[in-house]
Design an enzyme around this catalytic site. Structure first.
Site, PDB file in Angstrom:
ATOM      1  N   TYR A 170     -47.375  57.184   6.872  1.00 49.39           N
ATOM      2  CA  TYR A 170     -47.891  56.744   5.577  1.00 49.39           C
ATOM      3  C   TYR A 170     -47.562  57.827   4.563  1.00 49.39           C
ATOM      4  O   TYR A 170     -48.298  58.798   4.415  1.00 49.39           O
ATOM      5  CB  TYR A 170     -49.405  56.534   5.683  1.00 49.39           C
ATOM      6  N   TYR A 207     -44.569  46.894   1.837  1.00 48.09           N
ATOM      7  CA  TYR A 207     -45.639  47.894   1.918  1.00 48.09           C
ATOM      8  C   TYR A 207     -46.768  47.364   2.804  1.00 48.09           C
ATOM      9  O   TYR A 207     -47.359  46.319   2.527  1.00 48.09           O
ATOM     10  CB  TYR A 207     -46.158  48.187   0.519  1.00 48.09           C
TER      11      TYR A 207
END
Lengths: 389, 134
Positions: free
Chosen positions: A343, A293
């Site tokens: 995102y 991430y």
């Protein structure tokens, strides 16, 4: 292994997504429905086969709204996971537990938002009329954005280990190189150089430049989890859930865990890593690829240390462009990551690892046997190991 | 002319903001085991006591991290500003701003002392200046 393991019992059998953009032009609910429906079709199932739904507490599309749009009839399990992007793999954990225990047979996890054209997380101007209690310790001092919360933590790490902003460049360079060859990525055909990284403007000095911060996107992603036994007979090769864990540790806050003795790590991710290795019986060197991430580059280096890919303080030397690229020892974020592709709160990392295991990724690696996916860091978080059947 | 976002005050945190109005920096102390905690909360994680009082901090501490936010522009922050994480000598930490310190002067380990700043919206915040210049 004992019967009390989650490992191997369920698989991701379907993946779905919308296009990723800066202005979807439609509602978050519509994005959710499109992604959920696509995941069901991809799994070779019908909406009436789905009996479980999981999403983020931050998601605006209610489970029953999604169900009534997509035409699901009987839902026996629904659940939500808290802590922003830390929820991503956690949604799959909830689904895997439901499937492994027979509470549900087919669970769809989804996340859809207009984070760029709608409610931007970093834009507090004019949005907050009453501060939530936890933010009252930060906002009066102008510490109001995710980038600033992360930077105040990461600066301590930089000081401890002699890390500078230039050490974060390899993460951004690798992500953008992978995005450059992914037609679905926002930054398709737009790689960056080290110089461009270093010349990008400060967002939070002296920690984060523009190219250290992930983009903002509109879009939706969904994954369908069912038993591995059933997934075997479905159209696409299963991505077996070899391990799944959430992680929260003492004195956590939502991105502002400044009160622990040691501020040079991400203990939540350390916990997730330990659980994943124990559950799967695998080690970091078994991973064919990892989706780490990448909302902000410093926390990618800290994740590499917490997950055991390298020692404490070693990531700045270990995380080279060569090692993390498609031809390296540990290719990361092969779709371009949150910096390069989009995102979608980490859910697009899960779908990318499923594609790598299926052999259908745009930047397909050689034989991908095991893939690690992590979720948002600096918050209570989660992770997965997906494996080829 | 000068204001800051108004904190939301709860039953657990009211003493802190009230103390600031009379320029006292109060730290919550457990009646059960005497451990200090900040931000304030109702139960002591060491001994589970719900009984607590406060001590007044000396106001001296050390910068253990800091950043200079450049983007996006925020309401109430027209000029360059520094956000710091300060560890008080008593051992607890708080997020604050450094005042009369330029970005070039800010360092990890810098010794600082509290300066109570009064804002227009009936708000007092504990900001910190370098010990050497106050």
């Amino acid at each position: 292994m004992s019967d009390r393991t989650l490992s191997g019992k369920s698989s991701i059998a379907g993946i779905g997504q919308t296009e990723f953009s800066k202005d979807s032009g439609r509602s978050e609910l519509q994005l959710a429905c499109e992604a959920v429906h696509a995941a069901i079709i991809d799994a070779g199932l019908t909406p009436s086969d789905v009996d479980g739904l999981v999403t983020f507490t931050m998601d605006t599309s209610e489970e029953m709204e999604v169900a009534r749009n997509v035409g699901m009839s009987e839902i026996s399990m629904f659940s939500r996971v808290h802590y922003g992007g830390g929820a991503a793999a956690g949604t799959v954990l909830q689904a895997a537990m439901a499937v492994a225990t027979g509470v549900a047979d087919a669970v769809v996890c989804y996340r859809a938002f207009n984070e760029r054209s709608g409610n931007r997380f970093g834009n507090m101007t004019g949005r907050i009329t009453t501060l939530p209690p936890w933010l009252s310790w930060y906002a009066p001092y102008g510490l109001m954005t995710p980038a600033s919360w992360v930077a105040l933590h990461a600066h301590r790490y930089m000081e401890r280990y002699g890390v500078t902003n230039a050490d974060f460049a390899p993460i951004a360079i690798v992500d953008r190189a992978n995005a450059a060859t992914n037609p679905g990525a926002w930054f398709y055909e737009r790689p960056i150089t080290f110089e461009e990284h270093q010349q990008s403007r400060w967002i939070i000095e002296p920690v984060l430049r523009l190219l250290d911060c992930c983009q903002e996107s509109d879009g939706g992603v969904a994954v369908l989890i069912t038993s591995t036994e059933r997934a075997r007979d479905l159209p696409n090769p299963p991505a077996v859930i070899a391990a799944a864990s959430q992680g929260a540790t003492f004195d956590s806050e939502m991105m502002t865990s400044y009160y622990r003795d040691d501020l040079t790590g991400l203990p939540e991710m350390g916990l997730v890593g330990n659980r994943l290795w124990a559950q799967s019986g695998l080690t970091p060197s078994d991973m064919s690829t990892a989706f780490l991430y990448d909302h902000f580059t410093p926390f990618v280096l800290m994740q590499l240390e917490e997950l055991g890919f390298c020692g404490r303080g070693e990531a700045k030397d270990w995380a080279t462009v060569e090692r993390l690229s498609l031809t390296g020892d540990l290719p990361i974020n092969t779709s371009g990551g949150l910096l390069g592709e989009a995102y979608i709160h980490g859910m697009n990392g899960i779908t990318e690892c499923v594609r790598q295991i299926r052999g259908t990724a745009c930047n397909q690696l050689g034989d991908v046997v095991h893939a690690l996916v992590t979720s948002g860091t600096g918050v209570p978080t989660s992770g997965l190991i997906l494996s080829k059947l | 002319m000068s204001a800051r976002l108004t904190p939301t005050i709860t039953q657990d945190t009211a003493f802190f903001w009230e103390g600031l109005k009379t320029e006292r920096l109060l730290i919550q102390r457990c009646d059960g085991c005497e451990s200090l905690r900040h931000p304030p909360r109702p139960m002591c994680p060491q001994c589970r006591s719900l009984e607590w009082g406060t001590i007044e901090a000396t106001g001296h501490g050390t910068v253990i991290s800091y950043v200079i936010p450049r983007h996006p522009p925020l309401p109430f922050f027209d000029d360059e500003y520094i956000v710091a994480l300060v560890e008080l000598d008593e051992g607890v930490r708080l997020v604050t701003n450094l005042v009369d310190v330029s970005p070039a002067q800010a360092t990890m380990g810098m010794r600082v002392v509290v300066r109570f700043e009064h804002f227009d919206n009936d708000l007092v915040l504990p900001l910190f200046a370098a010990e050497s210049i106050s």
